[in-house]
Design a protein around this motif. Structure first.
Motif, mmCIF file in Angstrom:
data_model
loop_
_atom_site.group_PDB
_atom_site.id
_atom_site.type_symbol
_atom_site.label_atom_id
_atom_site.label_comp_id
_atom_site.label_asym_id
_atom_site.label_seq_id
_atom_site.Cartn_x
_atom_site.Cartn_y
_atom_site.Cartn_z
ATOM 1 N N PRO A 93 0.815 -1.222 0.000
ATOM 2 C CA PRO A 93 0.000 0.000 0.000
ATOM 3 C C PRO A 93 0.843 1.264 0.000
ATOM 4 N N MET A 94 2.032 1.208 0.615
ATOM 5 C CA MET A 94 2.897 2.382 0.653
ATOM 6 C C MET A 94 3.448 2.697 -0.740
ATOM 7 N N VAL A 95 3.864 1.679 -1.471
ATOM 8 C CA VAL A 95 4.365 1.901 -2.829
ATOM 9 C C VAL A 95 3.252 2.449 -3.714
ATOM 10 N N ALA A 104 8.335 10.062 -2.449
ATOM 11 C CA ALA A 104 8.329 9.299 -1.203
ATOM 12 C C ALA A 104 7.461 9.988 -0.158
ATOM 13 N N ILE A 105 6.708 9.194 0.576
ATOM 14 C CA ILE A 105 5.870 9.694 1.666
ATOM 15 C C ILE A 105 6.372 9.172 3.007
ATOM 16 N N TRP A 106 6.844 7.921 3.027
ATOM 17 C CA TRP A 106 7.331 7.313 4.262
ATOM 18 C C TRP A 106 8.848 7.440 4.341
ATOM 19 N N SER A 107 9.350 7.689 5.525
ATOM 20 C CA SER A 107 10.787 7.847 5.742
ATOM 21 C C SER A 107 11.402 6.501 6.102
ATOM 22 N N GLY A 108 12.712 6.524 6.395
ATOM 23 C CA GLY A 108 13.385 5.318 6.864
ATOM 24 C C GLY A 108 12.855 4.882 8.215
ATOM 25 N N ILE A 109 13.047 3.603 8.520
ATOM 26 C CA ILE A 109 12.422 3.052 9.728
ATOM 27 C C ILE A 109 13.041 3.589 11.018
ATOM 28 N N ASP A 111 13.731 6.734 11.639
ATOM 29 C CA ASP A 111 13.463 8.158 11.827
ATOM 30 C C ASP A 111 12.402 8.461 12.876
ATOM 31 N N GLY A 112 11.488 7.532 13.109
ATOM 32 C CA GLY A 112 10.384 7.808 14.027
ATOM 33 C C GLY A 112 9.306 8.672 13.416
ATOM 34 N N TYR A 113 9.395 8.913 12.106
ATOM 35 C CA TYR A 113 8.402 9.752 11.421
ATOM 36 C C TYR A 113 7.317 8.880 10.818
ATOM 37 N N THR A 114 6.060 9.315 10.967
ATOM 38 C CA THR A 114 4.947 8.700 10.244
ATOM 39 C C THR A 114 4.150 9.810 9.571
ATOM 40 N N PRO A 115 3.653 9.566 8.356
ATOM 41 C CA PRO A 115 2.998 10.637 7.607
ATOM 42 C C PRO A 115 1.626 10.978 8.157
ATOM 43 N N SER A 116 1.208 12.206 7.892
ATOM 44 C CA SER A 116 -0.102 12.685 8.321
ATOM 45 C C SER A 116 -1.171 12.248 7.322
ATOM 46 N N ALA A 117 -2.424 12.507 7.683
ATOM 47 C CA ALA A 117 -3.530 12.189 6.779
ATOM 48 C C ALA A 117 -3.443 13.004 5.497
ATOM 49 N N ALA A 118 -2.910 14.216 5.585
ATOM 50 C CA ALA A 118 -2.783 15.045 4.391
ATOM 51 C C ALA A 118 -1.823 14.407 3.398
ATOM 52 N N GLY A 121 -3.399 9.924 3.670
ATOM 53 C CA GLY A 121 -4.809 9.544 3.711
ATOM 54 C C GLY A 121 -5.071 8.507 4.785
ATOM 55 N N PRO A 122 -5.777 7.423 4.463
ATOM 56 C CA PRO A 122 -6.106 6.407 5.471
ATOM 57 C C PRO A 122 -4.894 5.655 6.004
ATOM 58 N N LEU A 123 -3.742 5.809 5.355
ATOM 59 C CA LEU A 123 -2.521 5.153 5.830
ATOM 60 C C LEU A 123 -1.727 6.037 6.784
ATOM 61 N N ALA A 124 -2.305 7.152 7.196
ATOM 62 C CA ALA A 124 -1.634 8.057 8.134
ATOM 63 C C ALA A 124 -1.238 7.309 9.400
ATOM 64 N N GLY A 125 -0.037 7.615 9.901
ATOM 65 C CA GLY A 125 0.424 7.007 11.145
ATOM 66 C C GLY A 125 1.071 5.656 10.987
ATOM 67 N N THR A 126 1.135 5.140 9.764
ATOM 68 C CA THR A 126 1.754 3.832 9.544
ATOM 69 C C THR A 126 3.227 3.986 9.175
ATOM 70 N N THR A 127 3.947 2.885 9.247
ATOM 71 C CA THR A 127 5.331 2.838 8.776
ATOM 72 C C THR A 127 5.394 1.991 7.506
ATOM 73 N N ARG A 128 6.465 2.142 6.776
ATOM 74 C CA ARG A 128 6.605 1.446 5.504
ATOM 75 C C ARG A 128 6.719 -0.070 5.719
ATOM 76 N N GLU A 129 5.983 -0.832 4.927
ATOM 77 C CA GLU A 129 6.155 -2.278 4.906
ATOM 78 C C GLU A 129 7.328 -2.608 3.988
ATOM 79 N N LEU A 130 8.127 -3.626 4.377
ATOM 80 C CA LEU A 130 9.425 -3.831 3.737
ATOM 81 C C LEU A 130 9.646 -5.295 3.330
#
Length: 467
Positions: A93-95, A104-109, A111-118, A121-130
């Protein structure tokens, strides 16, 4: 918790594992017939598949090789003299979301960063699946494996991404990238580490793809540890619990997520496959990325394990001297003692040990590895072949960045296969070497249509014989 600002882009030009032979490949292609130099073995039918971290878009924040990066699977197909190629991203879903956004929307694992809803969207707060480490076929499933998560199913006919899978519940809490398949029974045995208790589990799946053991706790751990690979014998799962500890408290305050604690030593878990209690052994500290194989000693005196032993995990631990690796044999004795001896320490940065997968769980004679050879390049550029019975070794050094060797059984002669990329012209080729004379160089070389980034793990999937 999400940070307030989107991380800055990673500088690809100054990132070793994002430039040169490691640079991401953004092109997907299919070519039905490839040029071959030399002579392909008669009756060679099957596919060489390889997975590896390959960010779909330029990363943001950080990039920790080999864990970060989207999966890209490469397939080189052989069918009685004709060779084909295709490659496809593993479309999580991230790709898919990043392809829609164009960046790119998701950062490296780390970083502690997760993207916002803006942003997501519905994947806000998730981390990249690898699912970018390995590729495994079992029980009718072709799976792109992650480091410690559920894999993604791929369509064997074209490598299209289908869906995540929990493998009938066996991977409910995930799986590391290196499950082992017992060639005698067809059973797949896997393990997974987690950041919460019980920290370590194991599961089994029968030859038809049905879970015969769902995640079962490995008793004896009190904190989370990183364990990349496992070994399997007829009787045991063998896990080397090296002292690389997840330090969540340090990570929350800006420190490293992983802590190297050599004073703890290395613990070895012998997990009986029949479900009996775990036996723990202790020895000196070292680190293991990959095992070659293991087997029960025929005289009943414990277990023998072959693996590449590192002095410490380079890149994940600060030490005053460079990490060094040695192909090592360990004998795990019934009295709880561990004997370790070097099989080979002649090469630099030796890794990716492989055997004939038909011999997994049993005694074996030959191990192939990758290492830095006489060309002294930054990348691994030599294949080494170790004869354990004769106590000899030989190598082939083509002067290109060479990948993990895979054993390819043949009708008349067995072979080793590997992908290599020439750093001078960035052309990738597939090399096929005779298993009984690998140092003489390839019997056949396949020119690949695009550059294949230096990556990780693969498999040979023989084509079923039509009934």
């Amino acid at each position: 918790m999400a940070t307030a600002h989107i991380p800055a882009p990673v500088d690809l030009a100054n990132a070793q594992f994002l430039s040169g032979v490691f640079a991401p490949q953004r092109t997907e292609t299919t070519v039905d017939t490839l040029p071959v130099t030399g002579e392909l073995p008669a009756g060679l039918r099957g596919s060489y598949l390889r997975n590896g971290p390959n960010p779909r878009f330029d990363p943001i924040g950080s990039f920790v090789y080999p864990i970060d990066g989207d999966g890209m699977v490469h397939e080189i197909g052989f069918d009685d003299g004709r060779v084909s190629y295709r490659n496809r991203f593993v479309r999580t879903p991230m790709v898919i979301a990043e392809e829609a956004a164009g960046h790119a929307i998701w950062s490296g694992i780390t970083d502690g960063y997760t993207p916002s809803a803006a942003e997501a969207g519905p994947l806000a707060g998730t981390t990249r699946e690898l699912p970018d480490i390995n590729i495994v076929r079992h029980g009718g499933r072709l799976m792109a494996m992650a480091e410690a998560d559920q894999p993604y199913l791929l369509d064997p006919a074209g490598l299209a991404t289908l869906a995540r899978t929990d493998c009938d519940g066996a991977m409910r809490v995930g799986s590391t990238a290196h499950p082992k398949i017992d060639p005698a029974t067809g059973e797949m045995v896997l393990f997974n580490y987690t950041l919460e208790a019980p920290f370590l589990t194991w599961s089994t799946v029968d030859a038809d793809g049905h879970a015969t053991r769902t995640p079962t706790a490995v008793d004896g751990l009190t904190e989370p540890v990183m364990i990349h690979d496992m070994a399997l014998t007829t009787s045991y799962i063998v896990l080397f619990v090296c002292p690389l500890i997840f330090d969540l408290e340090a990570a929350m305050t800006g420190g490293s997520l992983l802590s190297w604690r050599p004073d703890d030593g290395t613990r070895i878990a012998l997990i009986p496959r029949d479900g009996s209690p775990v036996r723990w052994l202790h020895t000196d500290p070292f680190w293991v990325w990959h095992f070659a194989n293991a087997f029960d000693n025929p005289d009943g005196t414990g277990v023998t394990v072959d693996y590449v032993e590192w002095t410490y995990p380079g890149g994940f631990a600060d030490q005053p001297t460079p990490a060094a690796s040695t192909l090592t044999r360990a004998v795990l004795h019934p009295d709880g003692t561990v004997s370790r001896s070097a099989v080979s320490d002649n090469a630099i940065d030796m890794e990716f040990p492989r055997v004939d997968d038909r011999l997994l769980t049993r005694d074996h004679r030959r191990i192939a590895t990758v290492a830095k050879g006489p060309h002294d390049r930054d990348a691994l550029d030599s294949l080494w072949f170790h004869d354990l019975a004769a106590g000899t070794e030989e190598f082939w050094s083509p002067g290109v960045a060479i990948g993990e060797p895979i054993f390819i059984p043949g009708v008349e002669r067995d072979h080793w296969g590997a992908i290599g990329t020439d750093p001078t012209d960035m052309r990738s080729r597939f090399y096929l070497l005779a298993a009984d004379d690998p140092s003489s160089g390839p019997v056949a070389t396949v020119d690949l249509p695009i550059r294949v980034p230096a990556g990780l793990h693969g498999a040979w999937l023989p084509k079923p014989v039509a009934s």
